[in-house]
Design a protein around this motif. Structure first.
Motif, PDB file in Angstrom:
ATOM      1  N   GLU B  27       0.943  -1.204   0.107  1.00 56.87           N
ATOM      2  CA  GLU B  27       0.533  -0.229   0.116  1.00 56.87           C
ATOM      3  C   GLU B  27       0.985   1.391   0.078  1.00 56.87           C
ATOM      4  OE1 GLU B  27      -3.548   2.137   2.627  1.00 56.87           O
ATOM      5  OE2 GLU B  27      -2.248   0.408   3.389  1.00 56.87           O
ATOM      6  N   GLU B  29       0.951   4.739   0.989  1.00 51.42           N
ATOM      7  CA  GLU B  29       0.524   5.318   1.765  1.00 51.42           C
ATOM      8  C   GLU B  29       0.332   6.836   0.479  1.00 51.42           C
ATOM      9  OE1 GLU B  29      -0.195   4.953   3.986  1.00 51.42           O
ATOM     10  OE2 GLU B  29      -0.031   3.213   3.781  1.00 51.42           O
ATOM     11  N   SER B  31       0.452   7.578  -2.660  1.00 47.69           N
ATOM     12  CA  SER B  31      -0.463   6.769  -4.499  1.00 47.69           C
ATOM     13  C   SER B  31      -2.639   6.991  -3.362  1.00 47.69           C
ATOM     14  CB  SER B  31      -0.138   6.281  -4.549  1.00 47.69           C
ATOM     15  OG  SER B  31      -0.382   4.433  -3.729  1.00 47.69           O
ATOM     16  N   ALA B  32      -1.962   5.925  -1.491  1.00 53.63           N
ATOM     17  CA  ALA B  32      -3.628   5.217  -1.534  1.00 53.63           C
ATOM     18  C   ALA B  32      -4.236   7.311  -1.260  1.00 53.63           C
ATOM     19  CB  ALA B  32      -3.392   4.923  -0.622  1.00 53.63           C
ATOM     20  N   ARG B  37      -9.670   7.467  -1.685  1.00 49.34           N
ATOM     21  CA  ARG B  37      -9.465   6.777  -0.669  1.00 49.34           C
ATOM     22  C   ARG B  37     -10.865   6.706   0.050  1.00 49.34           C
ATOM     23  NH1 ARG B  37      -4.762   6.278   2.810  1.00 49.34           N
ATOM     24  NH2 ARG B  37      -5.243   3.389   4.388  1.00 49.34           N
TER      25      ARG B  37
END
Lengths: 250, 349
Positions: B27, B29, B31-32, B37
């Motif tokens: 994951e 972070e 890009s999330a 999100r």
């Protein structure tokens, strides 16, 4: 983070004379074989040969009419899927058995959530473990909070296999795991099967794809009309021989 | 950490980098955060609607935006909130309970009969009343989860049975003069806030924690999403489903206790037809009628939105018929907004 490696070489699962009838039809006829430790065993055969019934029997979803299923050398009497999971066997179902409305992390721990005092979910621990698991397996998802319904087919498959990998102590049963996947996603799933073997687990995979079977497996079991007609070491056989056995030419 | 990682477009399959490569992150972070999100919560539409209606009402009526009136709204919607919260548990499993207002009336009538007609102490009356609620929930849950009867039919039958029984018990006559504790629950203030509103808020807060932070809550949502997946994942489907109906009936019982306290009157005709309002409140608050998504806060905000509209139309001197029309329109509108929002979120993800 994962559980202890299995070091003894006893077969993880053994079937002895297993028979299953549906009405007048014998779906599985006195089938015996073993799944050795740390190996990938492929179950092949035409439609209706009894492959799926075998995988369901091992999964505990179907109870054989005759014969025994031995897990870790012990005969098994229960047909409860929960008991089967407790015995170290995980199943990746064709429909994956994921809850589409829940996120990735929740699905990885569904039915086996970690809790803190007073029964509250230990979400931090679960997310940490989920992140580690997906990192180790090199599975990419946009976020652990992404709902499964938003993932691609390949990502869902990877999550289902990651879940099985996380919880399986001895064996993962997969029923046509790449039937609905593209080339690249199929490769990924095949890599995951290899990873499972490296981690000391065995895989029993039902597959129609003989290229895949030859690429991956250590042993090949051929079924025809409910009977186990041949067992091969993958290294010592050929596609022609296996095809001939499936179709009954030989 | 993700900036150096050659990532594929989110949602486009698995990354192809070598296993164990240092750049492999499950994951990213950064890009999330860039992807969509944080979906807006399920109850987003209800809150937005409530604020909108409140703003309009503030301009239309001087009496609306006063502490007195707003606490009044909270007190008036307390029973609806409590019942809608109970309904939320059942809806999460993709079930439905049409018998909530009948259960509420039965419980209220039972309490009135025991404490007034038979002059039992309030505590004993409450214990027996809640025991009745428990039994009703168990009957619903067993018939639906164990014997696989359709929830709609079982609880539609329950609607007739429990209300009929309530009317029969007291011969259609309401009892009044309930014990002080019961009327305190329904009518008094604590620290300037109506007690029924406090009870409702406590119910919502505790329920929200149960739904989002316990194995039971996860299980309910999993059952609503896919029963077979839940079953094969080891979720105790039967037990959780029955528990959901028990919680729903117990909260309907609590609603009955608060309602008879508020009215100081108990009888079989209490809250006739309210089940539809309860289900509307939950649906307006984003609790899916198909199961698997929604939260008790949604039930709360849905009830508040209905409450504000009714209050506003009262202040403006409109007839109760118009209130009914307005609630119906809002129900369809809220669900439409919710669907549109989901579709948008899916497109952006």
């Amino acid at each position: 983070m994962t559980a202890t490696e299995i070091l003894n070489d006893a077969p993880v699962v053994e079937l002895r004379g297993v028979t299953k009838r549906y009405g007048g039809i014998t779906a599985v006829d006195s089938v015996s074989f073993t799944v050795p430790a740390r190996s990938i065993v492929a179950l092949v055969g035409d439609n209706g040969a009894g492959k799926s019934t075998i995988s369901k029997i091992i999964a505990g979803a179907v109870h054989p009419d005759e014969g025994d299923v031995l897990v870790g050398g012990e005969p098994r009497h229960s047909i409860d899927p929960t008991e089967v999971r407790r015995s170290g066997i995980e199943v990746v179902y064709q429909d994956l058995a994921l809850a589409p409305n829940l996120d990735v992390a929740t699905n990885l721990f569904l039915g086996r959530e970690k809790v803190r005092a007073l029964g509250f979910l230990d979400r931090r621990a679960m997310r940490r473990e989920a992140r580690e698991l997906l990192e180790q397996l090199d599975v990419y998802v946009p976020s652990l909070s992404t709902k499964v319904e938003r993932l691609s087919g390949g990502q869902r498959q990877a999550i289902a296999i990651a879940r099985a990998t996380h919880w399986a102590q001895s064996l993962v049963v997969m029923d046509e795991p790449t039937a609905a996947l593209g080339l690249r996603e199929t490769r990924k799933v095949e890599d995951l099967m290899g990873t499972l073997r490296e981690r000391g687990r065995s895989v029993l995979v039902v597959s129609h794809n003989l290229d895949q079977v030859f690429r991956l497996s250590d042993h090949i079991l051929v079924m025809r009309r409910g009977s186990l007609v041949a067992q091969f070491d993958t290294a010592k056989t050929s596609t022609e021989e296996v095809v001939a056995t499936i179709t009954g030419v030989m | 950490m993700s900036s150096a990682t050659p990532q594929q477009t989110p949602g486009r399959g698995l990354r192809a980098s070598a296993p164990g490569s240092p750049s492999a992150t499950a994951e990213g972070e950064g890009s999330a955060r860039r992807t969509w999100r944080a979906e807006p919560p399920d109850w987003f539409a209800a809150v937005a609607g409530a604020i909108l209606v409140a703003i309009v009402l503030t301009f239309l009526s001087d009496a609306f935006l006063t502490t007195n009136n707003l606490t009044n709204v909270l007190a008036q919607t307390a029973v609806l909130t409590i019942l809608a919260t109970g309904q939320c548990f059942v809806l999460l499993t993709a079930g439905i309970d049409l018998s909530v207002s009948a259960t509420m009336a039965f419980a209220g009538t039972m309490l009135g009969m025991l404490t007034v007609t038979y002059d039992w102490p309030a505590v004993l009356g409450l214990v027996v009343t809640f025991a009745c609620g428990l039994v009703i929930g168990l009957v619903n849950g067993m018939l639906i989860a164990r014997f696989a009867l359709p929830a709609f039919i079982v609880t539609l039958g329950g609607l007739l049975v429990w209300r009929g029984l309530a009317l029969q018990m007291v011969g259609g006559i309401n009892t009044t003069g309930l014990p002080d504790f019961i009327t305190w629950l329904g009518q008094d203030d604590l620290l300037g806030i109506p007690v029924p509103a406090l009870v409702a808020l406590a119910v919502v807060a505790v329920s929200a924690v149960v739904v989002s932070r316990t194995r039971f809550g996860v299980g309910l949502r999993a059952i609503g999403g896919s029963v077979s997946a839940a079953e094969r994942s080891g979720v105790p489907v039967l037990r959780y489903k029955i528990t959901a109906y028990v919680v729903c009936s117990l909260l309907a019982t609590l609603g009955g206790v608060v309602l008879v306290g508020r009215l100081d009157s108990a009888g079989g005709s209490l809250g006739t037809g309210m089940e539809l309002m309860v289900i509307s409140a939950a649906a307006i608050g984003g609790v899916s009628l198909f199961g698997g998504s929604g939260s008790p806060w949604g039930a709360f905000f849905g009830a508040i939105l209905i409450g504000i509209i009714q209050n506003g139309l009262n202040l403006l001197g409109t007839s109760s018929f118009v209130q009914q029309i307005a609630t119906g329109v809002i129900l369809v509108l809220a669900v439409a907004v919710d669907q549109g929002r989901r579709r948008l979120a899916r497109r952006w993800a």
